[in-house]
Each structure stands twice: as structure tokens, then as C-alpha cells.
Design an enzyme around this catalytic site. Sequence first.
Site, PDB file in Angstrom:
ATOM      1  N   LEU B 351       0.600  -1.156   0.178  1.00 64.16           N
ATOM      2  CA  LEU B 351       0.272  -0.039  -0.104  1.00 64.16           C
ATOM      3  C   LEU B 351       0.762   1.321   0.291  1.00 64.16           C
ATOM      4  O   LEU B 351       0.240   2.269   0.069  1.00 64.16           O
ATOM      5  CB  LEU B 351      -1.044   0.049   0.889  1.00 64.16           C
ATOM      6  CG  LEU B 351      -2.155  -0.773   0.758  1.00 64.16           C
ATOM      7  CD1 LEU B 351      -2.265  -1.921   0.662  1.00 64.16           C
ATOM      8  CD2 LEU B 351      -3.278  -0.351   2.087  1.00 64.16           C
ATOM      9  N   GLU B 376      -0.110 -17.734  24.143  1.00 57.77           N
ATOM     10  CA  GLU B 376       0.283 -19.722  24.134  1.00 57.77           C
ATOM     11  C   GLU B 376       1.683 -19.718  23.959  1.00 57.77           C
ATOM     12  O   GLU B 376       1.917 -21.002  23.097  1.00 57.77           O
ATOM     13  CB  GLU B 376      -0.608 -19.308  23.006  1.00 57.77           C
ATOM     14  CG  GLU B 376      -1.905 -19.683  23.337  1.00 57.77           C
ATOM     15  CD  GLU B 376      -2.641 -20.133  24.753  1.00 57.77           C
ATOM     16  OE1 GLU B 376      -3.154 -19.303  25.486  1.00 57.77           O
ATOM     17  OE2 GLU B 376      -2.038 -20.963  24.709  1.00 57.77           O
TER      18      GLU B 376
END
Lengths: 362, 397
Positions: B351, B376
Site C-alpha cells: 500500500l 500461548e
Amino acid sequence: MFELSLTEEDDLLRKTSGDFAESRLGPAARDSEGNREVAAAIVSEYRELGMHALELPESLGGSGLPPFGKALVLEQLAGGDAAAVLACDGVGPAIYPLVEMGGVRGASLLEELVGKADARGWVIVDREDALEVTADRVRGRWPWVPAEKLDVLVVLKGNRALVLREGVELEPVKPCALHAAGSAAVAIDAPIAETFESASGAARSEARLRLYAASLLLGVAATSLRYAIEYTKERVTFGRPVAHHQGVAFLIADLACRIDAARLSIWRAAWALEQDGDPTEAAAAAFLDAADTALECGEQGVQLLGGHGYMQDHPVEKWMREARTLAQLWGGRDAALDVLADRVLETSGHVGFAVPSWGKQI
Amino acid sequence: MDFALDQKSVQRLKLLRGLGKELFRPLGMEADKKGEPIPPDHPFFQQIVDMGLVSPLGPDPEKKKSEPSEKRSNRMAVLFAEEASYWDRGVAVTMPGPGLGGPPINKMGTPAQRERFMSVFKDKKPHWGAFAMTEPSAGSDVAGIKTLARRDGNSWVLNGAKTFISNAKRAEWVIVFATIDPKLGRAGHRAFVVEKDTPGFDVTRVERKMGLKAYESCSFVLEDCRIPADNLLGGEAYYEKKAGFKGAMSAFNASRALVAVMAIGVGRAAWDHARQFVRDNYDLGRPIPRYRRILERLATVKRGLDAGRALAWRGAWLLDIGEPNALEASMAKQFCPPAALAACSTAVEVLADAGVRNDELVEKLYRDVKAMDIVEGTQQIQRTIIARRLVGLPQET
């Protein structure tokens, strides 16, 4: 024979700018980000130290510092707050096309701008013809510049520098980072105040822009790694400092090597800019080395702090965002790669031009 | 071997896709702009409950553990997790339900505990559960937790602090891992259910994060927090088998594949956005230098995302057929977040200057996705787990 030692003057520059970054810019960085501006007292100190005028000719009250000195200083300052550098650096990178391409008119314009205490300037490199240029006007929109006020906007287009002084509307937008520098989308319907044309001047201007961005990126990379090293030496997991686990230690070692390599690449580009030859290749390589290193150090800086790195209590998440944002400047990695490929392959023009348009096919 | 999805799963995903487009994405963007989590009384949550979309890993007491229904299988969970995260990972985490607290209750809890703590989710109103392992000084080193549990008559008394706990402030209960004696190491670990408003349980702050603003990550303290002995998850017998730490780890084995595939969802969103941007903005009827490179990079990103998804699917599938999946779950967790981060970073670059604007989705995704490489278990701890199992890397390395 080559010589890589720094002079006493270089050391002094590094120390002065480094001390200022550590004592003033860094501690204020979160406030500057939140307020979307740098405190007036810091701007004032920045100017008193002459940091905004390092590359200005002595005739205009500057230090006339060559690119190498500026690169040294930018690295140090960005270690404190890269956004503050952009905010405080006055006309900033707009100086390059004015000096390299403008001749007497450029110098006169610069003198006028330097006369205003809070003048801001920026450069757009329009490589993909996003802006419409007629004989006397520039029209179009540019999605983002790190400023909310501009006294001069220079559009670099091929071998030409188009100087715009009015007809440039800035609409504030929230950025990923560099809030303190300002952030805006630009709507341009501007008369061209000056047109400068020079192939070598345009190449040198682009090279100096890349060196500017590369130096800031390196500063962000180095400060992120320094912070992460201190953290990982103190935090204990599995019965030992995090830094003493091989997986982490090797990562830190890799990043340190990349930072040193990027720094030397920047120094080589700065040296090349001070010679008579074409600095394009060295500057493009320096930008790429610094951008890749900063992106890696930014992301790994967060990683090395684990969950704490993701929180705004520590500055590493800010440096990750800053690296990503600075790496977009002036065409970012894509433009630098194009330029580098042109030089390495000795193609005249853009290497991609042999490829047919494929926009609708993916 | 069959990688195809059945019609029912496709239909469920279609429903979620509609919801994601209409609600998840706008809500996530709004929360990001405000820098605040979605409040628990937001009508969105009741809507989710009314549609029966509460946490796919939720309870199903009528079904035996060994026979998970297709709807509640780990495979369905990874499909849902990716799709929900595609639209907004922060909103996905803030969905009502037991969240990461679900697997330990289901795996470690007694039938009575499962009934007691899961029944709250049956009343057709939004409720949350939470899972608290991380401490200020113990993240990936979960064995190093310091929260202390002391037996006192018919109670347990907890003292300690937990940090970065999702939804803890709004949760009906929080699964708190603590140790009865740090000298016992992993054998001393116990899991407790601390219910909302228990005296001594105090949420001290909602963290300020780089991204994922839609849900709250909380720090809380436990100061002489007294809970009934019955709130020891699994009861005393469970720990006589020294299964406390294993219980936590088995919960991670379920959740790691989920977090891995959530990262893929975020990365896929960035990839799609970048591809659309190229289609919309770069077909100018002439070649531009970076076209070729963009093509190559989008293709490389897609390969990484597809490979990561397959790893996560394997982790979930192994769980569904009752096979160990610790190695495979870690592989997915190690591989997917970096692939997703590369997708988001590439999208920002595609972009160009627009990529760093906050009103562009990819800027947000770049900030959001980094967390997936940390929660995690970081990629560093996953490498350690993988290396231990593959080449016998010693425990202390």
C-alpha cells in the site's frame, strides 16, 4: 588505504546528539506521541544545539556539515525519538533538492525558508506518476506525509524538482507511528513556484533522502536492540537470564551483526555522497540494509520482551511501529530495490519495464 | 486424505463470514480508533448468544468426551477461529463463552465441576470465562509461576499476581494456575476456579496494548483470596497422578493450534486487502517497476499462509482422533505467526504511503498480528519444545 576511524569532531557530534537524545528526546517520546507534537522547550533546545541546521551552508547560519556527519547525528537522535527529529528538523529533507538542483534560486529559496523559525518542508518522490503535472501546476492526492503543516513541498519527478509553496492542503490522519512529527493526507492543486532540472542533482537528492531515512531507521534499530538486551539480561526464565538461552543469545548476536553491517553501509553511502561519483547504488543499498535491519529489530525487540513488549509500558512496540513507518519513506524498499537493480544490472531505466501489466490477472 | 470441507461446515462458515463483515470488522476498527475494548453490555454480545455462536470449544454435556460432535470438534474450532480472526481477532477473543478456560474445565474438571461452571453459559445471556497462567515474571516459562495456593480447612487461599489475562475483568470465573510449593516444581501446580467477586480477587488494570484493542487484557492480584476446596479443578485425586502441569499443557495443546490459525486469519485479511489494493490501484494500463515484485511477494505470502493453515489443521485433527499433538501444535504455533506477520508487513509495503495510515486496515493488522507470536508461548519456546521432541534437546537448554 581505507580508514574507518572517526575523527574527534565526529565523536563529539555523536556524543552531543546521543546525550540529547537520551536525556531529552527519549524521556519525552511517549508524551510527544500522545500530544502529536514535541514540547516547545525541546524544540527550542534542539535548535539551540544547532541540530536543525547541520547541513545548512555556513552562510545561512548552518554548520555546513557533510552527509557523513548528518548520518551520525540522525542515528543518535532517532535512538531518542525519530518523530521528534522530523518535527524539529526545520525544512528537513526538502533541503536536498533545493541544494542539489536549485542553484542560485534554490539557495535563495532556502534562505527565505530558514528565516522562518518554524518552517517545515517535505519531499514527495512521485515515481509512479500518481500526480498530474502540467506546465504550471501539480494536481492530485498523496496518501500520507509526516507533517501537518508545510511551508514548502518539493515533488521529485524524474529529473525535475517541482517546488510548491501554496495550494497544498493537509488533512490530518492518524498514523502507525511518528505522531509527533504530524501526519496528514495531502490534496494538491498547486501552482509550480520553481522548477529545477538536473539528472545528477535528482539522483543525488534521492540518494540523500535515502541516507536520511536510513540513518533514522538505524537509530531505531539500535535503540530497540539495546533496550531488549538490557531486558533479557535482567529477566530470568527457566532459572537463568533470558539472554543466556542460546536461542535468544544467537538472535541477539544476529541482530547486532546486522546493525553493524547497516551502519557501515550507511557510512559507505555517506562517503560516496561526498565523492564525485554517483551515490545512487550505495544509498539504495544503505536504505535497504537499514530498513530490513530496523524492521527485524523492531519486531524482534517486541518478541524479546514477550508479552511485556506488546504493552505500551515499554517503548519497543513504538519502535516496531516506527521502523515500519520509516521504511515506507520515499518509495520505501520497493523503490530502493528498483534503483539498486538498475545500477547492479546496468539497465537504463527501470528493470520492471520488460514485464507486461498483470494487474487484473492475480 | 481429504482437505475438502463438508457442506455443513461451509454453511456455518458462511454465516460467520456474514457476521464478520457486518459486525466483527466494523466493531474491531471502531475499538482500535477509540483505543478501548468493546464494553460487555454492547448489544453485539447478546446478538452472538442469540445466534448460538458462543465459543465453538464450549461445553456439550450431553456428548461423551471421546465423541465430540462435528460442530464442537477441534477441526471446526480452527475453521471458526481463522474466519473470526480474519474479520477481527480482537473481536473474536472478546466473544462470549468460556474462552481459553473451556479446555481445562473440559479436560481436567470433574463432571460436577463441568456442570457447575459451564451451566452459566446456558442462560442465553453473554458470559465469559478466562484462563490465567501468565505472571509478571513468568510468561513462556509457565513452570516458573509463583502464585501460591495454601490449603486452609475446607478452603484454598491464593496469593499472587497474574497479567495479560484476556477478559478477566468481565469473566464469571477465571482458571488460575498456582503452586502449592515452588520447590515441587511442576508437581506442585494446581488449577483453581476463582469466581467473579470473590474477596481478594482484584483486577488492577486493563493493559494498554499496541493492537488488539477490542478485548481487554487484564492484570489482577490475589490477596488472601479464599475459594472453596471444591474449586480445585479435577479434585485432589487428579493431582495424585501429578497431572496439574500436564493439564495446563494439554490445554495449550488445544489452544496453540487455535492461536496459530488465528494468526493465519489475520494474515489472510492483510493478503486479501493488499491484493484488492493492487487490483484497484495498479492496473494503469502500463507496467510499473514494482508490479513484478509485488506479484512474487503476494505469492510467497500466500504459500506461507496456506502451509501454516495446514499445520494448524493437523494439530486440531490429531486432537479430534485422540492422538497426542504436542509436537504438531507447537509446530503450527511456531510457523504461523511469523508467516502472518510477513503477510501484514508486506501488505503495508504494497500500500506504500497509504499503508501507514490508521484508517487503512493493514496498519491495524500489522499491530494486531504481532501478539500472536507471543501468546500461548513465543516462537522461541515452541522451538525448544519441537527440538526436545525431535532431537532430544535437554530440558534445561
